[in-house]
Scaffold this motif. Structure first.
Motif, PDB file in Angstrom:
ATOM      1  N   MET A   1      74.428  55.409 113.499  1.00 25.64           N
ATOM      2  CA  MET A   1      73.583  55.467 114.672  1.00 25.64           C
ATOM      3  C   MET A   1      73.122  54.050 114.977  1.00 25.64           C
ATOM      4  O   MET A   1      72.844  53.271 114.077  1.00 25.64           O
ATOM      5  CB  MET A   1      72.381  56.381 114.404  1.00 25.64           C
ATOM      6  CG  MET A   1      71.396  56.412 115.545  1.00 25.64           C
ATOM      7  SD  MET A   1      69.889  57.367 115.199  1.00 25.64           S
ATOM      8  CE  MET A   1      70.488  59.005 115.451  1.00 25.64           C
ATOM      9  N   LYS A   2      73.036  53.728 116.259  1.00 19.03           N
ATOM     10  CA  LYS A   2      72.606  52.398 116.686  1.00 19.03           C
ATOM     11  C   LYS A   2      71.454  52.549 117.670  1.00 19.03           C
ATOM     12  O   LYS A   2      71.482  53.436 118.527  1.00 19.03           O
ATOM     13  CB  LYS A   2      73.771  51.657 117.331  1.00 19.03           C
ATOM     14  CG  LYS A   2      73.521  50.195 117.530  1.00 19.03           C
ATOM     15  CD  LYS A   2      74.814  49.503 117.923  1.00 19.03           C
ATOM     16  CE  LYS A   2      74.622  48.010 117.847  1.00 19.03           C
ATOM     17  NZ  LYS A   2      75.876  47.295 118.078  1.00 19.03           N
ATOM     18  N   LEU A   3      70.454  51.678 117.516  1.00 20.58           N
ATOM     19  CA  LEU A   3      69.262  51.741 118.353  1.00 20.58           C
ATOM     20  C   LEU A   3      68.952  50.338 118.857  1.00 20.58           C
ATOM     21  O   LEU A   3      68.735  49.420 118.059  1.00 20.58           O
ATOM     22  CB  LEU A   3      68.104  52.288 117.515  1.00 20.58           C
ATOM     23  CG  LEU A   3      66.817  52.668 118.197  1.00 20.58           C
ATOM     24  CD1 LEU A   3      67.058  53.805 119.191  1.00 20.58           C
ATOM     25  CD2 LEU A   3      65.801  53.115 117.169  1.00 20.58           C
TER      26      LEU A   3
ATOM     27  N   ALA B   1      63.806  57.564 114.414  1.00 23.90           N
ATOM     28  CA  ALA B   1      65.259  57.729 114.283  1.00 23.90           C
ATOM     29  C   ALA B   1      65.655  57.933 112.824  1.00 23.90           C
ATOM     30  O   ALA B   1      66.547  58.734 112.526  1.00 23.90           O
ATOM     31  CB  ALA B   1      65.984  56.520 114.863  1.00 23.90           C
ATOM     32  N   LEU B   2      64.987  57.240 111.907  1.00 19.95           N
ATOM     33  CA  LEU B   2      65.282  57.408 110.478  1.00 19.95           C
ATOM     34  C   LEU B   2      65.011  58.831 110.009  1.00 19.95           C
ATOM     35  O   LEU B   2      65.720  59.346 109.153  1.00 19.95           O
ATOM     36  CB  LEU B   2      64.452  56.432 109.646  1.00 19.95           C
ATOM     37  CG  LEU B   2      65.009  55.032 109.492  1.00 19.95           C
ATOM     38  CD1 LEU B   2      63.999  54.132 108.801  1.00 19.95           C
ATOM     39  CD2 LEU B   2      66.320  55.051 108.714  1.00 19.95           C
ATOM     40  N   GLU B   3      63.991  59.458 110.578  1.00 19.76           N
ATOM     41  CA  GLU B   3      63.657  60.831 110.198  1.00 19.76           C
ATOM     42  C   GLU B   3      64.795  61.796 110.526  1.00 19.76           C
ATOM     43  O   GLU B   3      64.956  62.813 109.862  1.00 19.76           O
ATOM     44  CB  GLU B   3      62.371  61.286 110.903  1.00 19.76           C
ATOM     45  CG  GLU B   3      61.125  60.626 110.350  1.00 19.76           C
ATOM     46  CD  GLU B   3      59.872  61.089 111.066  1.00 19.76           C
ATOM     47  OE1 GLU B   3      59.930  62.096 111.819  1.00 19.76           O
ATOM     48  OE2 GLU B   3      58.830  60.433 110.883  1.00 19.76           O
ATOM     49  N   GLU B   4      65.576  61.477 111.541  1.00 16.93           N
ATOM     50  CA  GLU B   4      66.669  62.355 111.968  1.00 16.93           C
ATOM     51  C   GLU B   4      67.916  62.204 111.098  1.00 16.93           C
ATOM     52  O   GLU B   4      68.810  63.043 111.159  1.00 16.93           O
ATOM     53  CB  GLU B   4      67.030  62.061 113.424  1.00 16.93           C
ATOM     54  CG  GLU B   4      65.904  62.344 114.390  1.00 16.93           C
ATOM     55  CD  GLU B   4      66.255  61.945 115.809  1.00 16.93           C
ATOM     56  OE1 GLU B   4      67.447  61.724 116.102  1.00 16.93           O
ATOM     57  OE2 GLU B   4      65.327  61.845 116.635  1.00 16.93           O
TER      58      GLU B   4
ATOM     59  N   GLU C   1      72.698  57.975 105.090  1.00 18.11           N
ATOM     60  CA  GLU C   1      73.198  57.589 106.414  1.00 18.11           C
ATOM     61  C   GLU C   1      72.558  56.270 106.845  1.00 18.11           C
ATOM     62  O   GLU C   1      71.501  55.887 106.345  1.00 18.11           O
ATOM     63  CB  GLU C   1      72.909  58.680 107.445  1.00 18.11           C
ATOM     64  CG  GLU C   1      73.731  59.931 107.231  1.00 18.11           C
ATOM     65  CD  GLU C   1      73.569  60.942 108.334  1.00 18.11           C
ATOM     66  OE1 GLU C   1      74.591  61.506 108.742  1.00 18.11           O
ATOM     67  OE2 GLU C   1      72.427  61.171 108.794  1.00 18.11           O
ATOM     68  N   GLN C   2      73.225  55.612 107.784  1.00 24.34           N
ATOM     69  CA  GLN C   2      72.761  54.299 108.215  1.00 24.34           C
ATOM     70  C   GLN C   2      72.315  54.293 109.668  1.00 24.34           C
ATOM     71  O   GLN C   2      72.861  55.011 110.504  1.00 24.34           O
ATOM     72  CB  GLN C   2      73.855  53.252 108.027  1.00 24.34           C
ATOM     73  CG  GLN C   2      74.150  52.958 106.580  1.00 24.34           C
ATOM     74  CD  GLN C   2      75.111  51.799 106.424  1.00 24.34           C
ATOM     75  OE1 GLN C   2      76.026  51.628 107.209  1.00 24.34           O
ATOM     76  NE2 GLN C   2      74.881  50.991 105.393  1.00 24.34           N
TER      77      GLN C   2
ATOM     78  N   ILE D   1      69.883  49.744 108.243  1.00 24.05           N
ATOM     79  CA  ILE D   1      69.021  50.442 107.294  1.00 24.05           C
ATOM     80  C   ILE D   1      69.792  51.620 106.728  1.00 24.05           C
ATOM     81  O   ILE D   1      70.372  52.410 107.476  1.00 24.05           O
ATOM     82  CB  ILE D   1      67.750  50.955 107.988  1.00 24.05           C
ATOM     83  CG1 ILE D   1      67.023  49.804 108.689  1.00 24.05           C
ATOM     84  CG2 ILE D   1      66.835  51.655 106.986  1.00 24.05           C
ATOM     85  CD1 ILE D   1      65.995  50.257 109.707  1.00 24.05           C
ATOM     86  N   THR D   2      69.815  51.732 105.394  1.00 30.58           N
ATOM     87  CA  THR D   2      70.410  52.881 104.738  1.00 30.58           C
ATOM     88  C   THR D   2      69.283  53.767 104.253  1.00 30.58           C
ATOM     89  O   THR D   2      68.423  53.333 103.484  1.00 30.58           O
ATOM     90  CB  THR D   2      71.295  52.435 103.536  1.00 30.58           C
ATOM     91  OG1 THR D   2      72.287  51.522 104.009  1.00 30.58           O
ATOM     92  CG2 THR D   2      71.956  53.640 102.895  1.00 30.58           C
TER      93      THR D   2
END
Length: 71
Positions: free
Chosen positions: A1-3, A20-23, A28-29, A66-67
């Motif tokens: 995922m990219k933000l 976004a990390l919560e999802e 996952e990265q 971020i992993t």
């Protein structure tokens, strides 16, 4: 995922990143792009046990991958 957080004023980039990390699932990265180095984000990521790599881009922005913590 990219933000892409460029153009946003603090604390919006950090809030969007943490949401976004919560999802994501464990391992996952998420790659974020910020106008500036997100200094307040790093302690939060450390506290939650996430790993991250920071790369300064040629245009002065920062790409952070971020992993998500596997716990």
């Amino acid at each position: 995922m990219k933000l892409d957080n460029r153009g946003l004023q603090p604390p919006q980039p950090m809030m969007r990143t943490l949401e976004a990390l919560e999802e994501l699932g464990s391992g996952e990265q998420l790659t974020i792009i910020n106008d500036r180095r997100p200094m307040f984000l790093f302690p939060e990521l450390d506290e939650q046990g996430h790993k991250y790599e920071v790369h300064e881009q040629k245009d002065g922005s920062f790409s952070i991958t971020i992993t998500k913590n596997g716990d």
